[in-house]
Write an enzyme that holds these catalytic residues in place. Structure first.
Site, short mmCIF file in Angstrom:
data_model
loop_
_atom_site.label_atom_id
_atom_site.label_comp_id
_atom_site.label_asym_id
_atom_site.label_seq_id
_atom_site.Cartn_x
_atom_site.Cartn_y
_atom_site.Cartn_z
N ASP A 144 3.40 1.50 -1.54
CA ASP A 144 2.12 1.34 -2.40
C ASP A 144 1.11 2.43 -1.91
O ASP A 144 0.16 2.69 -2.43
CB ASP A 144 1.36 0.17 -1.49
CG ASP A 144 1.30 -1.18 -2.26
OD1 ASP A 144 1.83 -0.96 -3.48
OD2 ASP A 144 1.00 -2.31 -2.09
N GLU A 380 4.29 -4.18 -11.57
CA GLU A 380 4.74 -3.32 -10.31
C GLU A 380 6.06 -3.39 -10.37
O GLU A 380 7.02 -2.67 -9.84
CB GLU A 380 4.11 -3.94 -9.14
CG GLU A 380 2.58 -3.46 -9.01
CD GLU A 380 1.84 -4.36 -7.82
OE1 GLU A 380 1.55 -3.77 -6.98
OE2 GLU A 380 1.71 -5.61 -8.17
#
Length: 393
Positions: A144, A380
């Site tokens: 991330d 994602e």
């Protein structure tokens, strides 16, 4: 052959399964209450399945998942899963891109766990579990923090004692990087450009803005931790750091207790005193609830303030403002309320386009708007699957 995408916490494993050839998602689900009684595994495939299964640890959860995949004919056998891509929250400053998983990568994730004590340990447990459960599979990780490794020293530094910052590694890391990168790639395709300059508003329960210039992150609202930046569902976002000391003294509270309040009992939930779910607060706003009105106006202003700062950073060539994630994709109200508070350019939303349900993406601004405004659905899991395929092709 298949690609399995894993997003694990300390007591859960979220997953998505993709066809390797065309990257079509074929299933998704979650194993919950790992290490706790009354475990549940939910799978969405040809229909929704739910199994009550106790799982003592991540390894047992991984094995049970694979057994259930075969049981519901999602796969014929475990060898069909050729690649596994893991979402890991924190890679420190060393892991600056999606990477194949080797011992060096695992060591960096372990070392970075001190920066993400709630997230990295669960991811590591899942990695080790699937290494044992699927020994033939090739593993990769997406961080991330990685997309924000392009942020320069001026924008990642905090104005605290320099020696202390260097000694402890205190700096802005930023989060939601997988989503910010996915949206960057998607906007390039939408606009048919090799690189783009835009502000991405990833607004879900957790939320962060990212200033993207020449398709690279140059600043982001989350910081050393995901608590920084804009007001969120349950997180406060930026506050005066001395509030910590004041509250702890006045309420005889520990730093850990007050930090927990900032993370779990603040933001929309704490200010509205209604819910962290924006839909509930919007409903009360429409009924004239004063606290709901105050909470949503404060929320919108905090987002608009950061957006204006970031538009200034990427100027003069601004390709777009993009809304994404749960709130950004689904709340026409928040989009309108935020845009109405950005005054540095004439930005106009088309009421009809903003109000309609969004597919993969939608331009929601008028032709007169000085900056185009888009809603783009983030994915994602697809980003992680795509990287897993590229890294092992």
């Amino acid at each position: 052959m298949k690609i399995l995408v894993i997003n694990a916490g300390s007591s859960s494993i979220k997953f998505a399964l993709f066809e390797k050839e065309n990257l079509n998602q074929i299933a998704s689900g979650i194993a919950e209450r790992i290490g706790i009684e009354n475990g549940i595994i939910s799978i969405s495939f040809d229909k929704k399945y739910q199994f009550e299964i106790d799982m003592k640890d991540h390894l047992e959860a991984a094995k049970k998942l694979l057994e259930l995949f075969e049981q519901i004919s999602l796969i014929k056998n475990a060898d069909e899963i050729e690649l596994i891509g893991f979402r890991v929250v924190h890679g420190g400053i060393e892991l600056n891109k999606a990477s194949k998983l080797d011992q060096e990568t695992i060591s960096i994730i372990e070392k970075s766990a001190k920066y993400a004590p709630l997230h990295n340990p669960g991811a590591l447990q899942a990695i080790k579990a699937f290494q044992l459960a699927l020994p033939k599979a090739k593993l990769s990780v997406n961080l991330d923090t990685a997309f924000h490794s392009s942020i320069d020293k001026i924008n990642y530094s905090y104005p605290i004692n320099y020696e202390l910052a260097q000694k402890l590694g205190i700096r802005k890391f930023g989060f939601h990087g997988i989503s910010h990168r996915f949206i960057t790639n998607k906007l390039e395709k939408i606009l048919n450009k090799k690189s783009v300059n835009f502000v991405n508003l990833h607004i879900g329960n957790g939320a962060s803005l990212c200033a993207v210039k020449v398709s690279k992150s140059i600043d982001t609202s989350m910081g050393f931790t995901p608590l920084a930046g804009i007001m969120m569902g349950t997180r406060s976002g930026d506050i005066d750091p001395s509030i910590h000391e004041f509250v702890c003294k006045e309420e005889n509270m520990s730093i850990e207790e007050f930090t927990s309040i900032l993370n779990k009992q603040s933001g929309i939930s704490g200010v509205s005193q209604i819910s962290s779910d924006l839909r509930d607060v919007e409903e009360q706003y429409a009924k004239g609830n004063a606290q709901a009105i105050f909470a949503l106006d404060l929320y919108s202003q905090k987002i608009a303030d950061y957006a204006a700062i970031y538009l200034n950073k990427i100027a003069p060539q601004i390709d777009a403002i993009v809304f994404t994630a749960g709130v950004g994709e689904n709340s026409a109200f928040v989009r309108k309320n935020v845009i109405s508070r950005i005054k540095i350019k004439n930005i106009e939303l088309d009421e009809a386009l903003n109000s309609q349900k969004v597919g993969e993406y939608q331009l929601i601004s008028t032709k007169n708007s000085e900056i185009p405004v888009y809603v783009i659905r983030t994915n994602e899991e697809l980003m992680i699957a795509s990287d897993a395929k590229k890294l092992n092709s």
